[in-house]
Motif scaffolding. Structure first.
Motif, PDB file in Angstrom:
ATOM      1  N   PRO A  37      -5.896   0.154   8.144  1.00 50.91           N
ATOM      2  CA  PRO A  37      -6.120  -0.948   7.208  1.00 50.91           C
ATOM      3  C   PRO A  37      -4.901  -1.837   6.961  1.00 50.91           C
ATOM      4  O   PRO A  37      -4.920  -2.999   7.285  1.00 50.91           O
ATOM      5  CB  PRO A  37      -6.550  -0.241   5.926  1.00 50.91           C
ATOM      6  N   ASP A  72      -7.748   0.704   2.149  1.00 46.61           N
ATOM      7  CA  ASP A  72      -7.966  -0.723   2.379  1.00 46.61           C
ATOM      8  C   ASP A  72      -8.196  -1.506   1.087  1.00 46.61           C
ATOM      9  O   ASP A  72      -8.923  -2.480   1.073  1.00 46.61           O
ATOM     10  CB  ASP A  72      -9.147  -0.892   3.344  1.00 46.61           C
ATOM     11  N   ALA A 128      -2.652  -6.874   6.288  1.00 56.01           N
ATOM     12  CA  ALA A 128      -3.832  -6.236   6.845  1.00 56.01           C
ATOM     13  C   ALA A 128      -3.576  -6.131   8.354  1.00 56.01           C
ATOM     14  O   ALA A 128      -2.951  -7.014   8.950  1.00 56.01           O
ATOM     15  CB  ALA A 128      -5.065  -7.080   6.576  1.00 56.01           C
TER      16      ALA A 128
END
Length: 92
Positions: free
Chosen positions: A2, A48, A63
């Motif tokens: 993530p 995430d 990210a």
């Protein structure tokens, strides 16, 4: 994977304080803390949520799919810190 800590991480620990799953290391009480060049996100534990990205004072957390091309290799660096193989291919 993530989220990834890349350059220019300065081990500020703002991101550690907001992480709800404690996936950013090393922590001040862990071995190697005083020698760590940067912080690392455990790709196996990261949920995430993005809290770390917002808290980072130097914009060093991205990210995985938004890593700048010059820092793509940090995905591997983060995974290797935890000896984890990402389920998806890591470029770089």
């Amino acid at each position: 994977m993530p989220y990834v800590v890349a350059a220019p991480c300065v081990a500020d620990y703002s991101c550690v304080e907001v992480c709800p799953v404690d996936c950013i290391h090393p922590m001040p009480d862990e071995s190697g803390f005083d020698k760590a060049a940067q912080l690392y996100i455990d790709p196996g534990k990261c949920t995430d949520c993005g809290a770390c990205e917002e808290a980072c004072p130097v914009t060093a957390i991205f990210a995985h799919d938004q890593l700048p091309a010059k820092w793509v290799h940090y995905a591997r660096i983060n995974a290797e810190y935890f000896h984890v193989q990402s389920a998806e291919p890591i470029d770089g």
